[in-house]
Design an enzyme around this catalytic site. Structure first.
Site, PDB file in Angstrom:
ATOM      1  N   ARG A 153      33.995  37.446  42.979  1.00 44.58           N
ATOM      2  CA  ARG A 153      33.741  36.727  41.741  1.00 44.58           C
ATOM      3  C   ARG A 153      32.335  36.136  41.741  1.00 44.58           C
ATOM      4  NH1 ARG A 153      38.884  35.146  43.582  1.00 44.58           N
ATOM      5  NH2 ARG A 153      40.601  35.714  42.176  1.00 44.58           N
ATOM      6  N   LYS A 177      39.562  31.170  44.655  1.00 49.84           N
ATOM      7  CA  LYS A 177      40.282  30.166  43.873  1.00 49.84           C
ATOM      8  C   LYS A 177      41.191  29.337  44.771  1.00 49.84           C
ATOM      9  CE  LYS A 177      40.293  32.580  39.424  1.00 49.84           C
ATOM     10  NZ  LYS A 177      41.122  33.154  38.350  1.00 49.84           N
ATOM     11  N   HIS A 246      31.508  39.537  35.926  1.00 49.46           N
ATOM     12  CA  HIS A 246      32.916  39.922  36.083  1.00 49.46           C
ATOM     13  C   HIS A 246      33.131  41.403  35.769  1.00 49.46           C
ATOM     14  CE1 HIS A 246      36.697  38.023  37.113  1.00 49.46           C
ATOM     15  NE2 HIS A 246      37.308  38.814  36.260  1.00 49.46           N
ATOM     16  N   ARG A 249      33.108  43.258  38.875  1.00 49.17           N
ATOM     17  CA  ARG A 249      34.374  43.106  39.620  1.00 49.17           C
ATOM     18  C   ARG A 249      35.370  44.154  39.143  1.00 49.17           C
ATOM     19  NH1 ARG A 249      37.461  39.342  42.654  1.00 49.17           N
ATOM     20  NH2 ARG A 249      39.476  38.779  41.775  1.00 49.17           N
ATOM     21  N   HIS A 272      43.578  38.518  44.757  1.00 51.97           N
ATOM     22  CA  HIS A 272      44.624  38.257  43.767  1.00 51.97           C
ATOM     23  C   HIS A 272      45.855  37.666  44.452  1.00 51.97           C
ATOM     24  CE1 HIS A 272      43.028  41.374  40.634  1.00 51.97           C
ATOM     25  NE2 HIS A 272      42.473  40.192  40.490  1.00 51.97           N
ATOM     26  N   TYR A 281      44.626  47.643  36.671  1.00 49.05           N
ATOM     27  CA  TYR A 281      43.603  48.667  36.892  1.00 49.05           C
ATOM     28  C   TYR A 281      44.199  50.076  36.914  1.00 49.05           C
ATOM     29  CZ  TYR A 281      40.586  44.752  37.893  1.00 49.05           C
ATOM     30  OH  TYR A 281      39.882  43.579  37.777  1.00 49.05           O
TER      31      TYR A 281
END
Length: 300
Positions: A153, A177, A246, A249, A272, A281
């Site tokens: 990110r 995150k 992004h 990414r 994730h 995806y």
């Protein structure tokens, strides 16, 4: 009867204004919702009032709005307003059962992630290789490479310090995150590019801290600078509207999947929490496959 229903609406509007203290704009939205739903009910073959409506009436209204091209967000806002109204009616004893409780609003369709095609990325990297070896150009090339080759990110890239890059084991420690850390491996190509950038950076800029990516005055690079850097360079090969960090990414994940990486591995590399976030995806690559099929097959 009409006067009674008008009084109920007035009490409800007073309740959300005085007790719930909702914003005036929200109050107006709720008032308009009751007006619209009331008109829908009145036009039914067997007309009903707001307090006589059931869950099927709400679902029919919702379906009618969707058929008339109302957006999912718009319909959901109106359903939220109805839920608030019927909770008030239930609390007041005006209705025995909340008809909106069992009604689910329409789901917002998931947007497929956009990505840059591999051949366009190859062309961009070639263009960047051929640019003059100034600090800004080398830094830009390193940023594009690291985002494309690792899928990290923008916030993760900006928070990198020198000691988070292990050139011996060729691993980058990333803080994602919720401060969760993960390790991303990298190959010889990125190894050499990072080395070239760091050598030039240390000759060109006096840093204020241990930040890997810095601006011209030695401070940690800002998101605005990163965004402009990525946008200006991606614009060389892509006509897409939103050219953001992004996007790279998404491009990384799509390229990995197209080259037979399994979803679990991509999930770990991207950081994730759930595999569901990574599975989107697969839809992207399937849509790409359909386009290729439609363009290439002689009988389509």
């Amino acid at each position: 009867m009409e006067q009674r229903h008008s009084e109920i609406k007035e009490r409800f509007l007073q309740y959300i204004t005085a007790e719930r203290r909702l914003a005036q704009r929200t109050v107006e939205t709720y008032e308009n919702t009751l007006k619209l739903f009331g008109e829908f009910l009145a036009a039914l073959p067997e007309p009903r009032t707001l307090v006589e409506a059931d869950a099927d009436n709400i679902r029919d209204w919702m379906g009618w709005m969707m058929e008339n091209k109302r957006s999912v967000a718009y319909v959901n806002r109106l359903i939220v307003a109805l839920r608030t109204f019927y909770k008030f009616c239930l609390m007041e004893g005006t209705v025995d059962k909340d008809p909106a409780r069992a009604v689910l609003g329409p789901k917002k369709p998931k947007r497929l992630p956009r990505f840059v095609r591999e051949k366009d990325m190859d062309r961009l990297l070639q263009i960047m290789e051929e640019k003059e070896k100034t600090f800004n150009n080398v830094r830009a090339r390193t940023i594009i490479y690291i985002l494309y080759l690792t899928g990290m990110r923008a916030s993760e890239l900006l928070s990198l310090d020198d000691d988070m890059v292990d050139f011996v084991s060729r691993e980058i420690k990333v803080t994602g995150k919720r401060n969760k850390q993960r390790i991303i491996p990298f190959g010889e190509e990125l190894h050499n590019i990072l080395r070239e950038y760091i050598d030039l950076r240390d000759k060109t800029v006096e840093r204020e801290n241990n930040a890997l990516f810095v601006g011209d005055k030695g401070k940690r690079m800002t998101y605005d600078k990163l965004r402009v850097t990525v946008k200006d360079n991606l614009a060389l090969v892509s006509a897409m509207q939103k050219l953001s960090p992004h996007l790279l990414r998404h491009t990384f994940a799509t390229a990995m999947l197209n080259h037979d990486a399994n979803l679990e591995s991509i999930q770990k590399l991207l950081g994730h929490q759930s595999l569901n976030a990574t599975e989107i995806y697969t839809h992207t690559t399937f849509e790409q496959l359909k386009r290729i099929y439609n363009e290439a097959h002689p009988r389509t």
